[in-house]
Design a protein around this motif. Structure first.
Motif, PDB file in Angstrom:
ATOM      1  N   GLY A   1      15.185  -0.653  -5.412  1.00 43.95           N
ATOM      2  CA  GLY A   1      14.705  -1.527  -6.471  1.00 43.95           C
ATOM      3  C   GLY A   1      13.417  -2.267  -6.115  1.00 43.95           C
ATOM      4  N   LEU A   2      12.757  -1.817  -5.059  1.00 42.85           N
ATOM      5  CA  LEU A   2      11.496  -2.461  -4.687  1.00 42.85           C
ATOM      6  C   LEU A   2      10.321  -1.774  -5.364  1.00 42.85           C
ATOM      7  CD1 LEU A   2      11.767  -3.172  -0.863  1.00 42.85           C
ATOM      8  CD2 LEU A   2      11.379  -4.851  -2.662  1.00 42.85           C
ATOM      9  N   ASP A   3       9.409  -2.574  -5.881  1.00 44.45           N
ATOM     10  CA  ASP A   3       8.144  -2.049  -6.377  1.00 44.45           C
ATOM     11  C   ASP A   3       7.104  -3.155  -6.191  1.00 44.45           C
ATOM     12  OD1 ASP A   3       8.143  -3.862  -8.563  1.00 44.45           O
ATOM     13  OD2 ASP A   3       9.395  -2.484  -9.709  1.00 44.45           O
ATOM     14  N   PRO A   4       5.823  -2.857  -6.415  1.00 42.61           N
ATOM     15  CA  PRO A   4       4.801  -3.882  -6.150  1.00 42.61           C
ATOM     16  C   PRO A   4       5.055  -5.189  -6.884  1.00 42.61           C
ATOM     17  CG  PRO A   4       3.766  -1.749  -6.407  1.00 42.61           C
ATOM     18  CD  PRO A   4       5.220  -1.554  -6.728  1.00 42.61           C
ATOM     19  N   LYS A   5       5.595  -5.094  -8.093  1.00 39.54           N
ATOM     20  CA  LYS A   5       5.801  -6.305  -8.882  1.00 39.54           C
ATOM     21  C   LYS A   5       6.847  -7.220  -8.225  1.00 39.54           C
ATOM     22  CE  LYS A   5       6.302  -7.825 -13.555  1.00 39.54           C
ATOM     23  NZ  LYS A   5       6.609  -7.629 -14.921  1.00 39.54           N
ATOM     24  N   VAL A   6       7.952  -6.610  -7.826  1.00 35.24           N
ATOM     25  CA  VAL A   6       9.020  -7.360  -7.151  1.00 35.24           C
ATOM     26  C   VAL A   6       8.478  -7.991  -5.863  1.00 35.24           C
ATOM     27  CG1 VAL A   6      11.235  -7.094  -5.922  1.00 35.24           C
ATOM     28  CG2 VAL A   6      10.852  -5.893  -8.086  1.00 35.24           C
ATOM     29  N   ILE A   7       7.676  -7.219  -5.128  1.00 36.07           N
ATOM     30  CA  ILE A   7       7.106  -7.705  -3.870  1.00 36.07           C
ATOM     31  C   ILE A   7       6.152  -8.865  -4.121  1.00 36.07           C
ATOM     32  CG2 ILE A   7       5.626  -7.065  -1.914  1.00 36.07           C
ATOM     33  CD1 ILE A   7       6.860  -4.184  -2.243  1.00 36.07           C
TER      34      ILE A   7
ATOM     35  N   LEU B   1      12.193   3.003  -0.770  1.00 33.48           N
ATOM     36  CA  LEU B   1      12.013   1.611  -1.208  1.00 33.48           C
ATOM     37  C   LEU B   1      12.338   1.460  -2.686  1.00 33.48           C
ATOM     38  CD1 LEU B   1       8.696   0.785   0.685  1.00 33.48           C
ATOM     39  CD2 LEU B   1      10.953  -0.169   1.169  1.00 33.48           C
ATOM     40  N   GLN B   2      11.880   2.427  -3.482  1.00 35.14           N
ATOM     41  CA  GLN B   2      12.148   2.365  -4.923  1.00 35.14           C
ATOM     42  C   GLN B   2      13.641   2.496  -5.201  1.00 35.14           C
ATOM     43  OE1 GLN B   2       9.360   5.449  -6.021  1.00 35.14           O
ATOM     44  NE2 GLN B   2       7.957   3.979  -6.954  1.00 35.14           N
ATOM     45  N   GLY B   3      14.317   3.272  -4.375  1.00 38.10           N
ATOM     46  CA  GLY B   3      15.762   3.418  -4.508  1.00 38.10           C
ATOM     47  C   GLY B   3      16.495   2.089  -4.327  1.00 38.10           C
TER      48      GLY B   3
ATOM     49  N   SER C   1       0.808  -1.214   0.000  1.00 37.35           N
ATOM     50  CA  SER C   1       0.000   0.000   0.000  1.00 37.35           C
ATOM     51  C   SER C   1       0.843   1.266   0.000  1.00 37.35           C
ATOM     52  CB  SER C   1      -0.932  -0.014   1.213  1.00 37.35           C
ATOM     53  OG  SER C   1      -1.770   1.116   1.183  1.00 37.35           O
ATOM     54  N   ILE C   2       2.065   1.174   0.532  1.00 38.81           N
ATOM     55  CA  ILE C   2       2.954   2.341   0.555  1.00 38.81           C
ATOM     56  C   ILE C   2       3.231   2.828  -0.870  1.00 38.81           C
ATOM     57  CG2 ILE C   2       5.328   3.080   1.079  1.00 38.81           C
ATOM     58  CD1 ILE C   2       5.177   1.317   3.607  1.00 38.81           C
TER      59      ILE C   2
END
Length: 186
Positions: A154-160, A150-152, A138-139
């Protein structure tokens, strides 16, 4: 200390849950770990004398959860846990502080929004309980500093989502202790 136990039980009715106690609490049940994370985030804000419980507090609480799914997720996604933690602690420096008497910190607007979004994500994925991974996902639903960190990494909803499938398969969250079913995949 024993006073934490009481707080877990009535986290949902606790007047400290912000200014309008978002609908999320009425429409979704929280897993034990989600409740514990909010409690830990609130305690962190109190310790730091912050006037609000915000996303960095929550995410630090999630990162530090023993047997929490968020640590498993980060491992699975090969994220440097210690460095991420450092960056989040860095974000806390900018938090507004109490002046004078410490009262209960409110939930920040971002946190309220994350909670409401997480309830929607839980419902959308057919989960009966709002679990910690719903909060993390949700963040990413709106612009905030924690999301940028988080994006820095390399995290995004797809990766999660991909890491989640590896951890919990297609299991739904149907009880307050879903973590007991997950395997840390070697």
């Amino acid at each position: 200390g024993g006073h934490h136990d009481r707080a877990t039980a009535n986290l949902v009715d606790d007047r400290s849950i912000g200014y309008n106690r978002s609908m999320a609490f009425d429409s979704a049940k929280l897993t034990t770990k989600t409740q514990a994370a909010f409690l830990a985030a609130q305690n962190l804000a109190l310790e730091e004398k912050h006037s609000q419980v915000d996303l960095p507090h929550l995410l630090l609480a999630l990162l530090d959860q023993p047997e929490g799914i968020i640590s498993l997720l980060l491992e699975q996604a090969q994220i440097d846990h210690a460095r991420l933690r450092q960056r989040l602690v860095h974000l806390l420096v900018d938090q507004p502080h109490f002046s004078g008497e410490t009262s209960q910190p409110n939930l920040s607007r971002d946190l309220e929004q994350t909670l409401a979004g997480a309830a929607g994500i839980a419902r959308g994925s057919g989960d009966e309980y709002l679990s910690t991974e719903h909060l993390l996902l949700s963040i990413f639903g709106f612009v905030n500093a924690t999301r940028q960190v988080l994006q820095g990494f390399g995290l995004d909803p797809k990766v999660i989502e991909q890491a989640l499938v590896k951890i919990r398969g297609r299991e739904k969250v149907t009880d307050p202790e879903p973590e007991s079913k997950y395997q840390a995949l070697e």
